[in-house]
Each structure stands twice: as C-alpha cells, then as structure tokens.
Scaffold this motif. Structure first.
Motif, PDB file in Angstrom:
ATOM      1  N   SER A 103       0.851  -1.175   0.000  1.00  0.00           N
ATOM      2  CA  SER A 103       0.000   0.000   0.000  1.00  0.00           C
ATOM      3  C   SER A 103       0.896   1.237   0.000  1.00  0.00           C
ATOM      4  O   SER A 103       1.872   1.298   0.754  1.00  0.00           O
ATOM      5  CB  SER A 103      -0.886  -0.008   1.248  1.00  0.00           C
ATOM      6  OG  SER A 103      -1.665   1.160   1.311  1.00  0.00           O
ATOM      7  N   CYS A 104       0.548   2.207  -0.828  1.00  0.00           N
ATOM      8  CA  CYS A 104       1.332   3.436  -0.903  1.00  0.00           C
ATOM      9  C   CYS A 104       1.087   4.292   0.340  1.00  0.00           C
ATOM     10  O   CYS A 104      -0.063   4.515   0.728  1.00  0.00           O
ATOM     11  CB  CYS A 104       0.971   4.225  -2.157  1.00  0.00           C
ATOM     12  SG  CYS A 104       1.874   5.792  -2.294  1.00  0.00           S
ATOM     13  N   CYS A 132       5.686   3.333  -5.565  1.00  0.00           N
ATOM     14  CA  CYS A 132       4.314   3.379  -6.054  1.00  0.00           C
ATOM     15  C   CYS A 132       4.315   3.727  -7.543  1.00  0.00           C
ATOM     16  O   CYS A 132       4.979   4.683  -7.961  1.00  0.00           O
ATOM     17  CB  CYS A 132       3.497   4.401  -5.267  1.00  0.00           C
ATOM     18  SG  CYS A 132       1.797   4.573  -5.863  1.00  0.00           S
ATOM     19  N   ALA A 139       5.789   2.412  -1.108  1.00  0.00           N
ATOM     20  CA  ALA A 139       4.661   1.545  -0.776  1.00  0.00           C
ATOM     21  C   ALA A 139       5.200   0.500   0.187  1.00  0.00           C
ATOM     22  O   ALA A 139       6.306  -0.012   0.008  1.00  0.00           O
ATOM     23  CB  ALA A 139       4.104   0.895  -2.029  1.00  0.00           C
TER      24      ALA A 139
END
Length: 154
Positions: A103-104, A132, A139
């Motif tokens: 996840s960024c 990302c 990320a």
C-alpha cells in the motif's frame, strides 16, 4: 469462470490459469492428464471458492500420485491465502513465487510485488519498500507477515 492457456516447453507443461475458480471448474477437462513436470501460473486468479478448492486439490493430488513434479509460479494473493489456510493445497508442489500486497504511504494505492519464495526466506520476511507506480512514493507491505507468509514456515 477460469480459462486455461497451455504450452509445452520441453518436458514441462506450462499452464496459465485466468479467472475465478468456482463451481463450474473441471480441471480434468481443462488441463487433461498430468505431465511429468508442470508449471502452474496463478497470476490471474482473483478468487477461488470452496468448491474450486476441492476441485483443485482433487486434480493436483492425482497429479502427485502419478508422479508429476508441480511448480506454482506467480501465485496471486487469493492463492497465497488458500496455501496458508489449507495445508495440502499445493499437494506437495513447490511454490516458487508469489505476489505480495503493498500500500502506498502517500496516495493509498494498492499494488503487488512479485517475490521468489527462496528470496523471501533469505530476507527473513523483512520486505523492501516498493515505489508506487502512481505517485512514486514508498509503498509498504500491507498485511501481517506471520499470517501472509505462514506457509513458508512449514
């Protein structure tokens, strides 16, 4: 519904599974008899339900009984989840590579990184950050390491 692309590379039957594995799956029909060596690409499997899991195990168990050497590559997060939940999901096949969720930290985009399982073991599950693809920031791994990688500890 799952689609299959098959290609013979020397002694290895390369199989690419694309789509959801659900009630209608018939691996005997889709994949045919096992080859001595099989490489199963699971990159494009977004979902597998309980009926699909049963069909999967039944087919690959027969392959194992017939002496097939099975390698699973580019396993989607949906497949990794099943590998973790069901101890005989791979039917003693080798999981070579998996997609890992990230996840960024900036734009909150979700992305995946592909890792070889041997490299993950060497890194002791301390993953590097990814860049990302949308904003270029870091990320970070987006799961619980002990749970997502539990199959590597078996």
């Amino acid at each position: 519904m799952v689609n299959v692309k098959k290609e013979q590379k020397g002694n290895v039957l390369c199989i690419k599974l694309v789509g959801s594995i659900e009630e209608t799956v018939n691996f005997d029909e889709l994949l045919g008899p096992p080859a001595p060596e099989m490489e199963v690409n699971c990159k494009e499997i977004p979902r597998i339900n309980s009926v699909g899991v049963k069909a999967w195990i039944k087919y690959f168990q027969i392959c194992k009984q017939k002496g097939a050497k099975i390698r699973f590559v580019e396993c989607s997060t949906a497949i990794v989840e099943q590998i973790n939940l069901i101890s005989n999901f791979t039917c003693d096949g080798i999981v070579e590579s998996i997609f890992v969720p990230f996840s960024c930290t900036n734009c909150k985009s979700e992305l995946v990184g592909l890792f070889k399982t041997v490299d993950l073991k060497k890194m002791e599950l301390k993953l590097p950050n990814l860049k990302c693809s949308k904003c270029g920031n870091n990320a970070v791994f987006d799961d619980i390491p002990e749970e997502f990688f539990s199959f590597l500890m078996r």
